[in-house]
Enzyme design. Structure first.
Site, PDB file in Angstrom:
ATOM      1  N   HIS A  98     -20.360  -8.156 -13.438  1.00 58.23           N
ATOM      2  CA  HIS A  98     -19.432  -7.080 -12.888  1.00 58.23           C
ATOM      3  C   HIS A  98     -20.112  -6.576 -11.650  1.00 58.23           C
ATOM      4  O   HIS A  98     -21.502  -6.137 -11.984  1.00 58.23           O
ATOM      5  CB  HIS A  98     -19.284  -6.059 -13.702  1.00 58.23           C
ATOM      6  N   CYS A 106     -16.986 -35.020   8.974  1.00 57.61           N
ATOM      7  CA  CYS A 106     -17.431 -33.961   8.657  1.00 57.61           C
ATOM      8  C   CYS A 106     -18.348 -33.110   9.428  1.00 57.61           C
ATOM      9  O   CYS A 106     -18.261 -32.045   9.721  1.00 57.61           O
ATOM     10  CB  CYS A 106     -17.991 -34.140   7.089  1.00 57.61           C
TER      11      CYS A 106
HETATM   12  C1  LIG Z   1     -10.520 -30.567  10.931  1.00 53.45           C
HETATM   13  C2  LIG Z   1     -11.099 -31.188   9.460  1.00 53.45           C
HETATM   14  C3  LIG Z   1     -11.948 -30.108   8.583  1.00 53.45           C
HETATM   15  C4  LIG Z   1     -12.144 -30.721   7.376  1.00 53.45           C
HETATM   16  N1  LIG Z   1     -12.808 -29.831   6.584  1.00 53.45           N
HETATM   17  C5  LIG Z   1     -13.119 -30.155   5.188  1.00 53.45           C
HETATM   18  C6  LIG Z   1     -13.860 -29.497   4.317  1.00 53.45           C
HETATM   19  O1  LIG Z   1     -13.992 -28.216   4.693  1.00 53.45           O
HETATM   20  N2  LIG Z   1     -14.381 -29.958   3.063  1.00 53.45           N
HETATM   21  C7  LIG Z   1     -14.288 -30.998   3.076  1.00 53.45           C
HETATM   22  O2  LIG Z   1     -14.644 -31.582   1.802  1.00 53.45           O
HETATM   23  N3  LIG Z   1     -13.842 -31.931   3.819  1.00 53.45           N
HETATM   24  C8  LIG Z   1     -13.094 -31.789   5.019  1.00 53.45           C
HETATM   25  N4  LIG Z   1     -12.721 -32.469   6.001  1.00 53.45           N
HETATM   26  C9  LIG Z   1     -12.479 -34.020   5.564  1.00 53.45           C
HETATM   27  C10 LIG Z   1     -14.050 -34.624   5.855  1.00 53.45           C
HETATM   28  O3  LIG Z   1     -14.196 -34.546   6.996  1.00 53.45           O
HETATM   29  C11 LIG Z   1     -13.603 -36.084   5.392  1.00 53.45           C
HETATM   30  O4  LIG Z   1     -13.201 -36.303   4.175  1.00 53.45           O
HETATM   31  C12 LIG Z   1     -15.102 -36.853   5.235  1.00 53.45           C
HETATM   32  O5  LIG Z   1     -15.687 -36.533   6.602  1.00 53.45           O
HETATM   33  C13 LIG Z   1     -14.793 -38.255   5.271  1.00 53.45           C
HETATM   34  O6  LIG Z   1     -16.004 -38.875   5.273  1.00 53.45           O
HETATM   35  P1  LIG Z   1     -16.014 -40.570   5.309  1.00 53.45           P
HETATM   36  O7  LIG Z   1     -17.481 -40.869   4.522  1.00 53.45           O
HETATM   37  O8  LIG Z   1     -14.979 -41.280   4.816  1.00 53.45           O
HETATM   38  O9  LIG Z   1     -16.261 -41.001   6.878  1.00 53.45           O
HETATM   39  P2  LIG Z   1     -16.138 -40.100   8.125  1.00 53.45           P
HETATM   40  O10 LIG Z   1     -16.898 -38.939   8.223  1.00 53.45           O
HETATM   41  O11 LIG Z   1     -14.773 -40.113   8.779  1.00 53.45           O
HETATM   42  O12 LIG Z   1     -17.164 -41.131   8.912  1.00 53.45           O
HETATM   43  C14 LIG Z   1     -16.783 -42.442   9.425  1.00 53.45           C
HETATM   44  C15 LIG Z   1     -17.866 -42.867  10.307  1.00 53.45           C
HETATM   45  O13 LIG Z   1     -17.503 -44.269  10.680  1.00 53.45           O
HETATM   46  C16 LIG Z   1     -17.819 -44.618  11.885  1.00 53.45           C
HETATM   47  N5  LIG Z   1     -16.953 -45.799  12.362  1.00 53.45           N
HETATM   48  C17 LIG Z   1     -15.710 -45.859  12.183  1.00 53.45           C
HETATM   49  N6  LIG Z   1     -15.092 -47.233  12.283  1.00 53.45           N
HETATM   50  C18 LIG Z   1     -16.322 -47.894  12.652  1.00 53.45           C
HETATM   51  C19 LIG Z   1     -16.501 -49.241  13.054  1.00 53.45           C
HETATM   52  N7  LIG Z   1     -15.662 -50.152  12.691  1.00 53.45           N
HETATM   53  N8  LIG Z   1     -17.849 -49.608  13.455  1.00 53.45           N
HETATM   54  C20 LIG Z   1     -18.787 -48.781  13.165  1.00 53.45           C
HETATM   55  N9  LIG Z   1     -18.558 -47.297  12.781  1.00 53.45           N
HETATM   56  C21 LIG Z   1     -17.428 -47.031  12.411  1.00 53.45           C
HETATM   57  C22 LIG Z   1     -17.109 -43.418  12.683  1.00 53.45           C
HETATM   58  O14 LIG Z   1     -17.758 -43.173  14.053  1.00 53.45           O
HETATM   59  C23 LIG Z   1     -17.661 -42.513  11.878  1.00 53.45           C
HETATM   60  O15 LIG Z   1     -18.975 -41.934  12.126  1.00 53.45           O
HETATM   61  C24 LIG Z   1     -12.088 -32.141   7.060  1.00 53.45           C
HETATM   62  C25 LIG Z   1     -11.791 -32.898   8.038  1.00 53.45           C
HETATM   63  C26 LIG Z   1     -11.047 -32.402   9.190  1.00 53.45           C
HETATM   64  C27 LIG Z   1     -10.394 -33.430  10.308  1.00 53.45           C
END
Ligand SMILES: Cc1cc2nc3c(=O)[nH]c(=O)nc-3n(C[C@H](O)[C@H](O)[C@H](O)COP(=O)(O)OP(=O)(O)OC[C@H]3O[C@@H](n4cnc5c(N)ncnc54)[C@H](O)[C@@H]3O)c2cc1C
Length: 459
Positions: free
Chosen positions: A441, A42
């Site tokens: 409004h 994110c």
């Molecule tokens: C282009 C784009 C735009 C978006 N816009 C929006 C929006 O406007 N609003 C919204 O609500 N959502 C949006 N999203 C979705 C949002 O980004 C994700 O839903 C959110 O980031 C999910 O968070 P998470 O906690 O699941 O993990 P993530 O944010 O994906 O983070 C996972 C972390 O785990 C780390 N990691 C992975 N595997 C390992 C490992 N084995 N060991 C150590 N570290 C590891 C990664 O490096 C990462 O830092 C968007 C996504 C994209 C791709």
């Protein structure tokens, strides 16, 4: 000899840091494992940077419309892509730094930089070091899905991650994937001045939405000059003098689209294949998402999965809500559940699409007596005054219970106004609570009571 902690958190996504705060606040020792960057998708390549870029694109769009508002400008409107990227980078850096400061200042927390992988049920290895804990929280998120087309070996392609490094204007960007991520990039690049073509294999854009929503979004994008190719079967890419050719085998138009760059926006996949889940006995579904129950527990005792990796949500707000559910159950004796959550999200094109609950097609498929209210944005005074009348509002009500079960607000401020509806849904109150409410409004939300006064049976 393994280092022992009360808890291990793998991944600094949207749930991990906040959960670390609660666990350390409760006096637990926590190992926090991250392999790439604080803040996850994110903050680094998702919501924050894309919305910063969308804001620059909107400024360019409004500036070009200056004459509509009676404003004069001394010369042509230009976009400095390096400055656009620098602005985005500064916003991202501030967010990443804030997460880093927050996490590093947590008492009892130790950060491990590296890839975390289970080696046994309560054991995680990072850079050859073994960590052990009774409680392990997986927050590893996902990454762009790159299809296994052999042709992709022959051409460079962009994803939402590499798009973050783009500080130039692609001459002709071909966006493969006409859904949420692809459409945001398509409109922003078009507004920056690139020629843009969206190639989508389904018969319509954002095919999960109602047909009228897909059609309205197609119209909004097409009127800005974005070329849209639907029904694209057998999509492939190959090198060309222009940069790249996307073969689309479309039912309509030429089968090949020459462009300068291609952006793949065809979905996301969970980061689970290299997490050692088998060593810990943790089950995934057939798409690689970790299976969880209503409180986000995996099948392995003492292991939870939060955020995109559990397949129960694909948004920052759902990942954050996952953190709240886990913390409430573990620390507050409060049995919060995933199924308490009402689906809500936005598509941040301009005008945005705010969505909550079910759509009209789902209501129709349910067979339940349903009422629908629909109103074009041209009826909204504030939209007229702002010169932004594209889109429409639609609300779905269950006739028997009089509960609002869904809404679609495609129009200026639709991403904000939708919260007026979701709060009443959470309150489990009848729609008349809003239809009799007095709103300010002139605002966009002002029309929601009027919308609810115009309900008609779903035909
Ligand atoms: C282009 C784009 C735009 C978006 N816009 C929006 C929006 O406007 N609003 C919204 O609500 N959502 C949006 N999203 C979705 C949002 O980004 C994700 O839903 C959110 O980031 C999910 O968070 P998470 O906690 O699941 O993990 P993530 O944010 O994906 O983070 C996972 C972390 O785990 C780390 N990691 C992975 N595997 C390992 C490992 N084995 N060991 C150590 N570290 C590891 C990664 O490096 C990462 O830092 C968007 C996504 C994209 C791709």
């Amino acid at each position: 000899m393994a280092q022992r902690f009360d808890a291990i958190i793998i991944g600094s996504g949207q749930a991990g840091p906040a959960l670390a705060g609660r666990l350390t606040g409760a006096g637990m020792s926590v190992a926090f494992v991250e392999r790439e960057h604080f803040g996850g998708t994110c903050v680094n390549d998702g919501c924050t940077p894309t919305k910063a870029l969308v804001a620059s694109a909107q400024a360019a769009f409004v500036a070009r419309r200056h004459a509509d508002f009676g404003v004069t400008v001394g010369g042509p409107i230009g976009v400095d892509m390096r400055a656009v990227k620098a602005r985005k980078d500064a916003i991202v850096k501030a967010s990443v730094d804030a997460v880093a400061r927050w996490v590093r200042n947590m008492p009892g927390l130790r950060v491990y930089w590296g890839h975390g992988r289970f080696t046994a049920p309560h054991r995680v290895e990072v850079n050859g070091e073994e960590l052990e804990a009774e409680k392990i929280f997986i927050n590893v998120g996902g990454r762009p899905l790159v299809p296994d087309w052999p042709s992709l070996k022959s051409v460079p392609y962009l994803t939402n991650v590499s798009m973050m490094q783009v500080d130039f204007l692609p001459e002709h960007l071909i966006v493969v994937g006409g859904s949420y991520v692809g459409l945001e990039f398509a409109q922003m690049l078009c507004r920056f001045g690139a020629r843009v073509t969206v190639v989508e294999q389904a018969p319509r854009l954002i095919p999960r939405e109602d047909e009228d929503v897909s059609e309205a979004v197609r119209g909004i994008l097409a009127r800005e000059g974005i070329e849209i190719r639907l029904n694209a079967r057998c999509i492939g890419v190959s090198p060309a003098d222009t940069g790249v050719v996307v073969s689309a085998d479309c039912a309509e138009g030429a089968p090949e689209i020459p462009g300068s760059h291609v952006l793949l926006a065809v979905g996301r996949r969970p980061n689970t294949e290299d997490l050692g889940l088998t060593a810990a006995g943790i089950e995934c579904d057939e798409r690689g998402f970790i299976k969880v129950d209503d409180q986000l527990r995996t099948n392995a005792p003492g292991v939870w999965a939060l955020g995109d990796v559990n397949g129960r949500g694909a948004f920052t707000h759902t990942a954050w809500n996952d953190y709240e559910i886990v913390a409430a159950n573990l620390l507050d004796n409060d049995p919060r559940r995933v199924t308490d959550r009402i689906p809500i999200y936005a598509l941040f094109i301009d005008p945005p699409l705010g969505r909550v609950g079910i759509g009209e097609s789902e209501a129709r498929a349910s067979g339940r007596p349903t009422l629908v209210g629909r109103m074009p944005m041209t009826r909204v005074g504030r939209a007229v005054e702002r010169g932004e009348t594209l889109g429409f509002m639609k609300v779905i009500v269950d006739e028997r219970s009089r509960a609002i079960v869904g809404a679609t607000l495609l129009g200026v401020n639709g991403d904000e106004a939708v919260h007026s509806i979701v709060d009443v849904m959470y309150a489990k109150a009848p729609y008349t609570v809003i239809s009799r409410a007095v709103h300010i409004h002139p605002t966009v939300t002002e029309l929601i009571p009027t919308l609810l006064q115009s309900l008609k049976p779903l035909s």
